[in-house]
Structures are given as structure tokens and as C-alpha cells.
Design an enzyme around this catalytic site. Structure first.
Site, PDB file in Angstrom:
ATOM      1  N   CYS A   1       0.836  -1.192   0.000  1.00 13.61           N
ATOM      2  CA  CYS A   1       0.000   0.000   0.000  1.00 13.61           C
ATOM      3  C   CYS A   1       0.875   1.248   0.000  1.00 13.61           C
ATOM      4  O   CYS A   1       1.860   1.345   0.725  1.00 13.61           O
ATOM      5  CB  CYS A   1      -0.960  -0.037   1.186  1.00 13.61           C
ATOM      6  SG  CYS A   1      -0.739   1.238   2.404  1.00 13.61           S
ATOM      7  N   GLU A   2       0.508   2.176  -0.866  1.00 18.82           N
ATOM      8  CA  GLU A   2       1.360   3.346  -1.041  1.00 18.82           C
ATOM      9  C   GLU A   2       1.218   4.349   0.108  1.00 18.82           C
ATOM     10  O   GLU A   2       2.016   5.260   0.229  1.00 18.82           O
ATOM     11  CB  GLU A   2       1.074   4.024  -2.379  1.00 18.82           C
ATOM     12  CG  GLU A   2      -0.268   4.709  -2.483  1.00 18.82           C
ATOM     13  CD  GLU A   2      -0.468   5.355  -3.849  1.00 18.82           C
ATOM     14  OE1 GLU A   2       0.225   4.972  -4.805  1.00 18.82           O
ATOM     15  OE2 GLU A   2      -1.323   6.249  -3.944  1.00 18.82           O
ATOM     16  N   HIS A   3       0.207   4.181   0.930  1.00 13.30           N
ATOM     17  CA  HIS A   3       0.028   5.128   2.037  1.00 13.30           C
ATOM     18  C   HIS A   3       0.871   4.762   3.253  1.00 13.30           C
ATOM     19  O   HIS A   3       1.260   5.625   4.017  1.00 13.30           O
ATOM     20  CB  HIS A   3      -1.449   5.188   2.451  1.00 13.30           C
ATOM     21  CG  HIS A   3      -2.310   5.808   1.397  1.00 13.30           C
ATOM     22  ND1 HIS A   3      -3.636   5.489   1.220  1.00 13.30           N
ATOM     23  CD2 HIS A   3      -2.012   6.726   0.459  1.00 13.30           C
ATOM     24  CE1 HIS A   3      -4.121   6.189   0.212  1.00 13.30           C
ATOM     25  NE2 HIS A   3      -3.158   6.942  -0.271  1.00 13.30           N
ATOM     26  N   HIS A   4       1.093   3.460   3.459  1.00  7.32           N
ATOM     27  CA  HIS A   4       1.794   3.031   4.676  1.00  7.32           C
ATOM     28  C   HIS A   4       3.014   2.160   4.405  1.00  7.32           C
ATOM     29  O   HIS A   4       3.699   1.754   5.337  1.00  7.32           O
ATOM     30  CB  HIS A   4       0.824   2.259   5.576  1.00  7.32           C
ATOM     31  CG  HIS A   4      -0.390   3.060   5.951  1.00  7.32           C
ATOM     32  ND1 HIS A   4      -1.595   2.950   5.302  1.00  7.32           N
ATOM     33  CD2 HIS A   4      -0.563   3.996   6.913  1.00  7.32           C
ATOM     34  CE1 HIS A   4      -2.468   3.783   5.835  1.00  7.32           C
ATOM     35  NE2 HIS A   4      -1.875   4.433   6.814  1.00  7.32           N
TER      36      HIS A   4
ATOM     37  N   GLN B   1      -5.446  -0.458  -3.921  1.00  6.31           N
ATOM     38  CA  GLN B   1      -6.140  -1.622  -4.481  1.00  6.31           C
ATOM     39  C   GLN B   1      -7.053  -1.224  -5.644  1.00  6.31           C
ATOM     40  O   GLN B   1      -7.174  -1.952  -6.631  1.00  6.31           O
ATOM     41  CB  GLN B   1      -6.929  -2.327  -3.380  1.00  6.31           C
ATOM     42  CG  GLN B   1      -7.536  -3.653  -3.858  1.00  6.31           C
ATOM     43  CD  GLN B   1      -8.291  -4.370  -2.763  1.00  6.31           C
ATOM     44  OE1 GLN B   1      -7.933  -4.296  -1.588  1.00  6.31           O
ATOM     45  NE2 GLN B   1      -9.355  -5.066  -3.139  1.00  6.31           N
TER      46      GLN B   1
ATOM     47  N   HIS C   1      -5.495  -5.869   4.122  1.00  2.00           N
ATOM     48  CA  HIS C   1      -4.471  -4.821   4.203  1.00  2.00           C
ATOM     49  C   HIS C   1      -3.841  -4.807   5.587  1.00  2.00           C
ATOM     50  O   HIS C   1      -4.547  -4.607   6.582  1.00  2.00           O
ATOM     51  CB  HIS C   1      -5.103  -3.451   3.916  1.00  2.00           C
ATOM     52  CG  HIS C   1      -5.551  -3.293   2.492  1.00  2.00           C
ATOM     53  ND1 HIS C   1      -4.984  -2.374   1.639  1.00  2.00           N
ATOM     54  CD2 HIS C   1      -6.495  -3.965   1.776  1.00  2.00           C
ATOM     55  CE1 HIS C   1      -5.565  -2.488   0.437  1.00  2.00           C
ATOM     56  NE2 HIS C   1      -6.490  -3.421   0.505  1.00  2.00           N
TER      57      HIS C   1
ATOM     58  N   CYS D   1      -2.117  -2.605   6.814  1.00  4.42           N
ATOM     59  CA  CYS D   1      -2.249  -1.277   7.445  1.00  4.42           C
ATOM     60  C   CYS D   1      -3.569  -1.161   8.205  1.00  4.42           C
ATOM     61  O   CYS D   1      -3.680  -0.376   9.134  1.00  4.42           O
ATOM     62  CB  CYS D   1      -2.082  -0.150   6.427  1.00  4.42           C
ATOM     63  SG  CYS D   1      -3.271  -0.144   5.092  1.00  4.42           S
TER      64      CYS D   1
END
Ligand code: ZN
Length: 184
Positions: free
Chosen positions: A71-74, A112, A140, A142
Site C-alpha cells: 500500500c502506497e500510504h503506509h 487496491q 491490508h 495497514c
């Protein structure tokens, strides 16, 4: 990258020089190169000519393709299963190539939703089928390990293009076939 990992270890309060961590920057660096190898791959190269002329006009479905992404956020993994369906319009593709195409996009920093769209878009472009449907169900880390800590929730995303988008009966057939064998 190794220097950055060393710094990260220091920042979280670790001693990067202790025995168990000495080689960690090297291992993490290698792991990240593997986990993000999709940036160096192109769909065309992966397909490598494995598209064949075929007079097939009914739905082809490949279920339960394992996917692992970040995941690109975490920068934490999300992983699950990808289901791909398409209705050929003169061209079919080798089954194993569908998994390889999914991997080209999964092995990058992702959302996703975008991953689902990119797989569908690539198949539309390469095969020019009547339509494509892609469904991904994933957990996920995260969500599971931090924040809300929802251990058992998974996220479902779908992308429907061409006849899968325009014709309810096609979309319904696809989704019903996915439900067989206990697929969610
Ligand atoms: Zn995340």
C-alpha cells in the site's frame, strides 16, 4: 537504500550495529527491490507474444490469482486474490500470463482500486476483447496491524470494461461464476 534502512533502525530506537541487525539493511534493500520489481517491467514484455488467434466468443475466467502488493500510504503489504474474466474478440492469452500481468502492477506501490483498474486496462489494450472484468479481494496489513485493527475485514474492488460494464447480463454471469466454490 541500505543507508536509509540503517537510519530507519536508529529512528525507531534500535541499534543497527547489533548482531541481528548488521545485515538487515542489505536484506531489506534486496527485499524491496523484489517487492517493487513491477516498476521495471512492461506488460508487452511479460506477454512476450503469448496472444493467440482463436474463434472464441464466450467468457474466459481465471480465479484465485494470488496477489501481493504494497500500500502506497503506509508501505505495508496488502494481499489476496484476483479474479479475471474476459470475452475474447478473436484473441486469447495464455492463462499463466494473466497472473504475470497482475504481478506487473501488484509489484509496485499501489492502491487496491488502482491496481484493479490497471490490470483491467492492460488486458483491454492488449487483447481488445469484448469486455474485461477484474475483481480483487485483499487484506491490508495497514488496517489489520494498526489504526482500526480490523483483523478480518477485507476489501473488494472491481473494474468492469466494455461489455462487462455495458451489459448487466455479462456482469451478472461473471459475478455468479466467481461465487462458485466458496469464493466470496
Ligand atoms: Zn495503507
Amino acid at each position: 537504500m541500505q543507508e536509509n534502512v540503517r537510519e530507519l533502525l536508529s529512528h525507531i530506537g534500535e541499534n543497527p550495529d547489533r548482531q541481528g541487525l548488521v545485515d538487515t539493511p542489505k536484506r531489506v534493500s534486496e527485499a524491496w527491490q523484489f517487492l517493487t520489481r513491477g516498476y521495471g517491467q512492461k506488460v508487452k514484455d511479460v506477454i512476450n507474444g503469448a496472444v493467440f488467434d482463436a474463434d472464441v466468443h464466450h467468457m474466459v475466467i481465471v480465479k484465485d490469482i494470488e496477489i501481493y502488493s504494497m500500500c502506497e500510504h503506509h508501505l505495508l503489504p496488502f494481499f489476496g486474490r484476483c479474479h479475471i474474466g474476459y470475452i475474447p474478440n478473436g484473441k486469447v492469452i495464455g492463462v499463466s500470463k494473466l497472473a504475470r500481468i497482475a504481478d506487473v502492477f501488484a509489484r509496485r506501490l499501489q492502491l487496491q482500486e488502482r491496481l484493479t483498474n490497471e490490470i483491467a486496462g492492460a488486458l483491454m489494450e492488449e487483447l481488445q476483447p469484448d469486455g474485461v472484468g477484474v475483481v480483487i479481494e485483499a487484506k491490508h496489513l495497514c488496517m489489520m496491524m494498526r489504526g482500526v485493527e480490523k483483523q478480518n475485514s477485507f476489501m473488494i474492488t472491481s473494474a468492469m470494461l466494455g461489455s462487462f460494464r455495458d451489459q448487466l447480463s455479462t456482469r451478472t454471469e461473471f459475478l455468479q461464476l466467481l461465487e462458485r466454490d466458496g469464493t466470496h
